[in-house]
Design an enzyme around this catalytic site. Structure first.
Site, mmCIF file in Angstrom:
data_model
loop_
_atom_site.group_PDB
_atom_site.id
_atom_site.type_symbol
_atom_site.label_atom_id
_atom_site.label_comp_id
_atom_site.label_asym_id
_atom_site.label_seq_id
_atom_site.Cartn_x
_atom_site.Cartn_y
_atom_site.Cartn_z
ATOM 1 N N SER A 1 -8.192 -40.151 -4.076
ATOM 2 C CA SER A 1 -9.264 -41.075 -3.673
ATOM 3 C C SER A 1 -10.578 -40.319 -3.533
ATOM 4 C CB SER A 1 -8.916 -41.751 -2.346
ATOM 5 O OG SER A 1 -7.667 -42.388 -2.457
ATOM 6 N N MET B 1 -3.776 -44.226 2.765
ATOM 7 C CA MET B 1 -5.048 -44.468 3.451
ATOM 8 C C MET B 1 -5.904 -45.410 2.601
ATOM 9 S SD MET B 1 -5.906 -41.069 5.580
ATOM 10 C CE MET B 1 -6.703 -40.111 4.322
ATOM 11 N N GLN C 1 3.600 -35.486 -4.393
ATOM 12 C CA GLN C 1 3.702 -34.025 -4.547
ATOM 13 C C GLN C 1 2.322 -33.361 -4.489
ATOM 14 O OE1 GLN C 1 6.498 -32.037 -6.169
ATOM 15 N NE2 GLN C 1 5.213 -30.236 -6.387
ATOM 16 N N HIS D 1 -1.041 -43.636 -6.300
ATOM 17 C CA HIS D 1 -0.392 -44.415 -5.233
ATOM 18 C C HIS D 1 0.574 -45.439 -5.833
ATOM 19 C CE1 HIS D 1 -4.307 -43.477 -3.034
ATOM 20 N NE2 HIS D 1 -3.401 -43.066 -2.179
HETATM 21 O O1 PAF Z 1 -1.421 -38.738 2.360
HETATM 22 C C1 PAF Z 1 -2.045 -39.620 2.999
HETATM 23 O O2 PAF Z 1 -2.661 -40.513 2.437
HETATM 24 C C2 PAF Z 1 -2.045 -39.558 4.511
HETATM 25 O O3 PAF Z 1 -2.038 -38.241 4.966
HETATM 26 C C3 PAF Z 1 -0.900 -40.358 5.153
HETATM 27 C C4 PAF Z 1 0.456 -39.786 4.785
HETATM 28 C C5 PAF Z 1 -0.975 -41.814 4.717
HETATM 29 C C6 PAF Z 1 -1.030 -40.310 6.677
HETATM 30 O O4 PAF Z 1 -2.219 -40.858 7.118
#
Ligand code: PAF
Length: 298
Positions: free
Chosen positions: A205, A42, A167, A49
């Site tokens: 985030s 997101m 995780q 990330h």
């Molecule tokens: O973990 C996230 O950031 C969200 O739940 C995802 C998997 C991108 C789905 O919108």
């Protein structure tokens, strides 16, 4: 540069916002026998990330491609939640992803992902009915329906061979694995370890929402997991007793308000009465309006 890359996108990462263009691109890669690694996000990317992106690259190698999606999915937020103020910084995200050598960033908008939703013309959702009921699903009843729906849609657009999830969202990862198995998506799901700040707070985030004092106390989640881990090293405890002890433990962080703590089997997510080594623990804690989650295998 990959043989099929445009010479005009040398200095920047390629971005696609349109669903049809994304799917055509993915199909062309498939026809050419190129492996696709995928990290759905997101946005507002942090080191956690980026570790998922590195994992995706590792899985597909230099001859494969890595796609990252950035989409703040409205269907996984309840009307009372933080959709409107969810942090966004696309420019910075793209810079980070370019540095990591990501091949393509998919940034669809709501009109692309849920056409006609406002006029009730969007009506298909994916619902997992077992693993999604407890914990996050109980606290946020429409959340997983939104997650499984958007992830299924993203899978159909990006056509990945491998998709990487964190995780930290343990239940989300389990729900997605079940969806992939139940709906026969030909995709390998990789669950990558949680990255933590120096003091142990899991990267998220949403940490950005925390005021200074809240941030200092937020490490209590990690300390609670560590204390439980140490406690069950050579001994088992009743879950009820440990929950009581945990509430007491949290009083060390006066700004913390426990939403839930659960002890469960990591494979089935079924709650356990007796907590021992190998039991999974997950907790959600509010600091003001900010809700943080974390988990660990004890
Ligand atoms: O973990 C996230 O950031 C969200 O739940 C995802 C998997 C991108 C789905 O919108």
């Amino acid at each position: 540069m990959r043989a099929d890359a445009s010479p005009f996108i040398l200095s920047t990462v390629k971005v696609i916002a349109n669903v049809n263009v994304m799917q055509s691109r993915a199909r062309a890669w498939k026809r050419a026998g190129i492996k696709i690694g995928f990290v759905p996000t997101m946005g507002f990317l942090h080191a956690g990330h980026l570790s998922l992106v590195r994992e995706a690259r590792k899985r597909v190698g230099k001859t494969g491609v890595v796609v990252v999606s950035i989409y703040v999915n409205p269907t996984q937020f309840a009307p009372t939640e933080d959709l409107a103020k969810y942090p966004r910084d696309l420019k910075h995200d793209l810079k980070l992803l370019r540095k990591l050598g990501v091949d393509l960033v998919f940034t669809p908008g709501d009109a692309e992902m849920y056409p006609g939703k406002m006029e009730n013309r969007y009506s298909t959702y994916v619902v997992e009915e077992t693993l999604s009921r407890s914990m996050e699903g109980a606290a946020r009843p429409t959340h997983f329906r939104g997650v499984t729906t958007v992830v299924a849609k993203l899978f159909n657009l990006v056509l990945p061979d491998v998709a990487v999830f964190g995780q930290k969202d343990f239940q989300q990862a389990a729900v997605i694995q079940r969806m992939v198995s139940d709906l026969n998506f030909p995709i390998r799901i990789i669950i990558a370890p949680t990255l933590r700040e120096r003091d142990g707070l899991a990267m998220s985030s949403r940490n950005k929402y925390l005021a200074v004092e809240q941030r200092a106390q937020a490490v209590i989640l990690f300390h609670a997991l560590s204390a439980a881990k140490a406690a069950v090293k050579n001994k088992s405890f009743s879950a009820a007793q440990l929950k009581k002890d945990l509430k007491e433990f949290l009083t060390a962080a006066p700004l913390a308000r426990l939403d839930y703590v659960e002890f469960f089997d990591p494979a089935t997510l079924a709650p356990v009465a007796q907590v021992k080594r190998g039991t999974q623990m997950a907790l959600a804690v509010y600091f003001g309006k900010t809700r943080l989650i974390d988990n660990a295998t004890l």
